[in-house]
Design an enzyme around this catalytic site. Structure first.
Site, PDB file in Angstrom:
ATOM      1  N   GLU A  96       0.912  -1.309   0.074  1.00  0.00           N
ATOM      2  CA  GLU A  96       0.060   0.084   0.074  1.00  0.00           C
ATOM      3  C   GLU A  96       0.800   1.242  -0.124  1.00  0.00           C
ATOM      4  O   GLU A  96       0.554   2.261  -0.635  1.00  0.00           O
ATOM      5  CB  GLU A  96      -0.845   0.150   1.062  1.00  0.00           C
ATOM      6  CG  GLU A  96      -1.766  -0.974   1.081  1.00  0.00           C
ATOM      7  CD  GLU A  96      -2.963  -0.946   2.481  1.00  0.00           C
ATOM      8  OE1 GLU A  96      -4.131  -0.498   2.285  1.00  0.00           O
ATOM      9  OE2 GLU A  96      -2.374  -1.555   3.462  1.00  0.00           O
ATOM     10  N   LYS A 153     -11.270   4.228   2.316  1.00  0.00           N
ATOM     11  CA  LYS A 153     -10.275   3.570   1.257  1.00  0.00           C
ATOM     12  C   LYS A 153     -11.527   2.623   0.627  1.00  0.00           C
ATOM     13  O   LYS A 153     -12.053   2.031   1.050  1.00  0.00           O
ATOM     14  CB  LYS A 153      -9.639   2.374   1.888  1.00  0.00           C
ATOM     15  CG  LYS A 153      -8.427   3.211   2.708  1.00  0.00           C
ATOM     16  CD  LYS A 153      -7.577   1.824   3.001  1.00  0.00           C
ATOM     17  CE  LYS A 153      -6.325   2.392   3.401  1.00  0.00           C
ATOM     18  NZ  LYS A 153      -5.289   1.251   3.885  1.00  0.00           N
TER      19      LYS A 153
END
Length: 119
Positions: free
Chosen positions: A21, A99
């Protein structure tokens, strides 16, 4: 107290617990409510009597793009604190960062963290 809502701010950033990420990045969505006195602007129709929300959008986009935190909570806190520090007219901020495609197997929802901060 009056409130400005900015919703659907999409930014690409590198905050996340998983190493990929912080390397590959992902999209984030930000919604923010800003409490401030808008009574003068309502009378004068002058931008200097309100908050130029382009500056808030730019601040949020810049923080999401440049930050590399492990936790979404840390990113949300950094954004909320920055808004309160840089915008002296704002007395309270409510911020939700999501997200929309978190890298969690068999999960198609989105993850959101919401903070409310007051001066």
């Amino acid at each position: 107290m009056d409130c400005i809502h900015l919703t659907g701010i999409r930014c690409y950033g590198y905050t996340g617990y998983l190493p990929e990420e912080q390397v590959l990045g992902q999209w984030f969505e930000v919604d923010v409510k800003l409490w401030l006195d808008l009574s003068t602007a309502a009378k004068t129709d002058a931008i200097e009597d309100t908050l130029d929300y382009r500056s808030i959008i730019s601040l949020i986009q810049n923080l999401v793009k440049t930050s590399k935190f492990a936790l979404l909570e840390r990113l949300v806190g950094a954004i909320a604190d920055s808004i309160l520090q840089e915008c002296d007219r704002v007395t309270k901020v409510q911020l939700t960062v999501s997200k929309p495609a978190a890298p969690i197997p068999d999960f198609s929802g989105k993850i959101s963290i919401e903070f409310t901060r007051t001066l």
